[in-house]
Design a protein around this motif. Structure first.
Motif, PDB file in Angstrom:
ATOM      1  N   VAL A  19      13.144 -12.099  13.575  1.00 33.27           N
ATOM      2  CA  VAL A  19      12.056 -11.888  12.824  1.00 33.27           C
ATOM      3  C   VAL A  19      12.957 -12.947  11.502  1.00 33.27           C
ATOM      4  O   VAL A  19      12.390 -14.337  11.266  1.00 33.27           O
ATOM      5  CB  VAL A  19      11.912 -10.618  11.894  1.00 33.27           C
ATOM      6  N   PHE A  20      13.769 -13.043  10.825  1.00 38.01           N
ATOM      7  CA  PHE A  20      14.770 -13.586  10.224  1.00 38.01           C
ATOM      8  C   PHE A  20      14.391 -15.233  10.780  1.00 38.01           C
ATOM      9  O   PHE A  20      14.207 -16.453  10.167  1.00 38.01           O
ATOM     10  CB  PHE A  20      16.575 -13.587   9.815  1.00 38.01           C
ATOM     11  N   VAL A  21      14.918 -15.496  12.173  1.00 43.57           N
ATOM     12  CA  VAL A  21      14.506 -16.635  12.481  1.00 43.57           C
ATOM     13  C   VAL A  21      13.183 -17.245  13.113  1.00 43.57           C
ATOM     14  O   VAL A  21      13.611 -19.064  12.363  1.00 43.57           O
ATOM     15  CB  VAL A  21      15.573 -17.339  14.307  1.00 43.57           C
ATOM     16  N   ALA A  22      12.142 -16.445  13.237  1.00 41.04           N
ATOM     17  CA  ALA A  22      10.837 -16.842  13.378  1.00 41.04           C
ATOM     18  C   ALA A  22      10.780 -17.694  11.391  1.00 41.04           C
ATOM     19  O   ALA A  22      10.007 -18.097  11.519  1.00 41.04           O
ATOM     20  CB  ALA A  22      10.067 -15.758  14.030  1.00 41.04           C
ATOM     21  N   LEU A  23      11.195 -16.487  11.353  1.00 42.19           N
ATOM     22  CA  LEU A  23      10.497 -16.873   9.439  1.00 42.19           C
ATOM     23  C   LEU A  23      11.550 -18.115   8.719  1.00 42.19           C
ATOM     24  O   LEU A  23      10.396 -18.849   8.194  1.00 42.19           O
ATOM     25  CB  LEU A  23      10.674 -16.106   8.268  1.00 42.19           C
ATOM     26  N   LEU A  24      12.813 -17.902   9.450  1.00 38.34           N
ATOM     27  CA  LEU A  24      12.844 -20.205   9.028  1.00 38.34           C
ATOM     28  C   LEU A  24      12.287 -21.199  10.133  1.00 38.34           C
ATOM     29  O   LEU A  24      12.353 -21.914   9.701  1.00 38.34           O
ATOM     30  CB  LEU A  24      14.481 -20.184   9.614  1.00 38.34           C
ATOM     31  N   LEU A  25      12.254 -20.668  10.756  1.00 41.10           N
ATOM     32  CA  LEU A  25      11.271 -21.833  11.889  1.00 41.10           C
ATOM     33  C   LEU A  25       9.866 -22.378  11.348  1.00 41.10           C
ATOM     34  O   LEU A  25       9.247 -23.262  11.391  1.00 41.10           O
ATOM     35  CB  LEU A  25      11.047 -20.957  13.619  1.00 41.10           C
ATOM     36  N   CYS A  26       9.230 -21.000  10.301  1.00 45.28           N
ATOM     37  CA  CYS A  26       8.339 -21.730   9.688  1.00 45.28           C
ATOM     38  C   CYS A  26       8.175 -22.458   8.752  1.00 45.28           C
ATOM     39  O   CYS A  26       7.092 -22.751   8.208  1.00 45.28           O
ATOM     40  CB  CYS A  26       7.069 -20.223   9.782  1.00 45.28           C
ATOM     41  N   GLY A  27       9.088 -22.277   8.547  1.00 45.56           N
ATOM     42  CA  GLY A  27       9.751 -22.737   7.263  1.00 45.56           C
ATOM     43  C   GLY A  27       9.773 -24.787   7.205  1.00 45.56           C
ATOM     44  O   GLY A  27       9.400 -25.065   6.876  1.00 45.56           O
ATOM     45  N   PHE A  28      10.217 -23.861   8.422  1.00 40.22           N
ATOM     46  CA  PHE A  28      10.743 -25.207   8.821  1.00 40.22           C
ATOM     47  C   PHE A  28       9.472 -26.406  10.078  1.00 40.22           C
ATOM     48  O   PHE A  28       9.533 -27.675   9.979  1.00 40.22           O
ATOM     49  CB  PHE A  28      11.412 -26.130   9.916  1.00 40.22           C
ATOM     50  N   GLY A  29       8.200 -25.715   9.883  1.00 36.44           N
ATOM     51  CA  GLY A  29       6.879 -26.316  10.003  1.00 36.44           C
ATOM     52  C   GLY A  29       6.553 -25.734  11.295  1.00 36.44           C
ATOM     53  O   GLY A  29       5.778 -26.457  11.922  1.00 36.44           O
ATOM     54  N   LEU A  30       7.061 -24.727  11.711  1.00 40.47           N
ATOM     55  CA  LEU A  30       6.890 -24.353  13.273  1.00 40.47           C
ATOM     56  C   LEU A  30       5.111 -24.081  13.106  1.00 40.47           C
ATOM     57  O   LEU A  30       5.023 -23.207  12.053  1.00 40.47           O
ATOM     58  CB  LEU A  30       7.644 -23.396  13.932  1.00 40.47           C
ATOM     59  N   PRO A  31       4.102 -24.241  13.722  1.00 36.60           N
ATOM     60  CA  PRO A  31       2.922 -23.860  13.859  1.00 36.60           C
ATOM     61  C   PRO A  31       2.793 -22.413  14.488  1.00 36.60           C
ATOM     62  O   PRO A  31       2.090 -21.755  14.625  1.00 36.60           O
ATOM     63  CB  PRO A  31       1.917 -24.530  14.297  1.00 36.60           C
ATOM     64  N   LEU A  32       3.510 -21.602  13.584  1.00 35.67           N
ATOM     65  CA  LEU A  32       3.678 -19.752  13.561  1.00 35.67           C
ATOM     66  C   LEU A  32       3.185 -19.320  12.571  1.00 35.67           C
ATOM     67  O   LEU A  32       3.832 -19.626  11.491  1.00 35.67           O
ATOM     68  CB  LEU A  32       4.845 -20.007  14.124  1.00 35.67           C
ATOM     69  N   PRO A  33       2.159 -18.851  12.439  1.00 31.70           N
ATOM     70  CA  PRO A  33       1.113 -17.655  10.909  1.00 31.70           C
ATOM     71  C   PRO A  33       2.722 -17.450  10.834  1.00 31.70           C
ATOM     72  O   PRO A  33       3.109 -16.383  11.148  1.00 31.70           O
ATOM     73  CB  PRO A  33      -0.203 -17.251  11.602  1.00 31.70           C
ATOM     74  N   GLU A  34       2.915 -17.854   9.476  1.00 35.32           N
ATOM     75  CA  GLU A  34       3.670 -17.039   8.001  1.00 35.32           C
ATOM     76  C   GLU A  34       3.776 -14.931   8.531  1.00 35.32           C
ATOM     77  O   GLU A  34       4.661 -14.360   8.368  1.00 35.32           O
ATOM     78  CB  GLU A  34       4.262 -17.814   7.118  1.00 35.32           C
ATOM     79  N   ASP A  35       1.918 -15.361   7.499  1.00 39.04           N
ATOM     80  CA  ASP A  35       1.510 -14.356   7.620  1.00 39.04           C
ATOM     81  C   ASP A  35       1.808 -13.292   8.358  1.00 39.04           C
ATOM     82  O   ASP A  35       1.902 -11.632   8.621  1.00 39.04           O
ATOM     83  CB  ASP A  35       0.355 -13.783   7.311  1.00 39.04           C
ATOM     84  N   ILE A  36       1.675 -13.540   9.665  1.00 39.79           N
ATOM     85  CA  ILE A  36       1.614 -12.748  10.811  1.00 39.79           C
ATOM     86  C   ILE A  36       3.175 -12.361  11.493  1.00 39.79           C
ATOM     87  O   ILE A  36       2.998 -11.212  12.123  1.00 39.79           O
ATOM     88  CB  ILE A  36       0.564 -13.292  11.948  1.00 39.79           C
TER      89      ILE A  36
END
Length: 209
Positions: A19-36
């Motif tokens: 979860v932590f790494v996924a949110l880091l990638l969201c912050g880096f612009g990965l097209p992964l919805p942060e809310d989801i």
């Protein structure tokens, strides 16, 4: 919403770190919805794969570190960062100019508002850093205040809806509307405090009693 179930399965298998790494990638612009991503993190705690309060702490850290990293990269490299391939894709010249116009309209308060604008967060944070429009501590304060509203809301919503998916889907839509209302109220409070501070300063300068 199609991403929700795969994320829940992945997070259940790999825990807090995923979860932590996924949110880091969201912050880096990965097209992964942060809310989801946050909701999925909450769901696995509701299913017994973690603690909801601990997940809030982990997700807040992931969100803020991701946001701060993009701000600091922009601050360190300045406009040169716009030549990076990933940043150029996230922030083409037209979008960069549009974000600058938003800064002209909202000032540093855009740091707070951006957390509630999916698809705009990374662009706003990079621009803020690259243009040196706001200091790091103020950025962290405004972004942190917004995260304290949005992050727990999504995580606890996922926790409560772990076994009630229809209820969860309905509240996701309501939650998105509620976040806009909360951000509006918070923005009014911030503006009121700012106006009061400016008025006091003007009064001191004018020698008011």
């Amino acid at each position: 919403m199609d991403l929700l179930q795969p994320l829940v399965i992945f997070f259940a298998e790999h825990g807090y770190l995923a979860v932590f790494v996924a949110l880091l990638l969201c912050g880096f612009g990965l097209p992964l919805p942060e809310d989801i991503t946050l909701i999925a993190g909450g769901i696995i705690t509701g299913l017994g794969y973690g603690n909801a309060h601990g997940m809030v702490g982990v997700t807040l850290a992931g969100v803020l570190i991701g946001d701060a990293s993009m701000f600091l990269l922009g601050h360190h490299y300045g406009p040169r960062i716009l030549k990076w391939r990933l940043i150029a894709w996230l922030l083409p010249p037209a979008r960069y100019a549009a974000v600058q116009r938003q800064f002209e309209r909202y000032g540093n308060r855009l740091m707070f508002i951006a957390r509630f604008l999916p698809g705009m967060r990374t662009a706003v944070f990079v621009t803020a850093g690259a243009t040196h429009r706001v200091g790091f501590l103020r950025f962290l304060l405004l972004d942190g205040l917004a995260a304290l509203i949005s992050v727990p809301l999504w995580v606890y919503l996922g926790y409560l809806g772990a076994y009630r998916r229809a209820w969860l889907m309905a509240w996701i839509h309501r939650g998105q509307s509620s976040l806009w209302i909360l951000s509006g109220v918070a923005a009014v409070v911030v503006l009121g405090l700012w106006w009061r501070h400016r008025r006091r300063q003007a009064c001191r300068t004018a020698g008011c009693d």
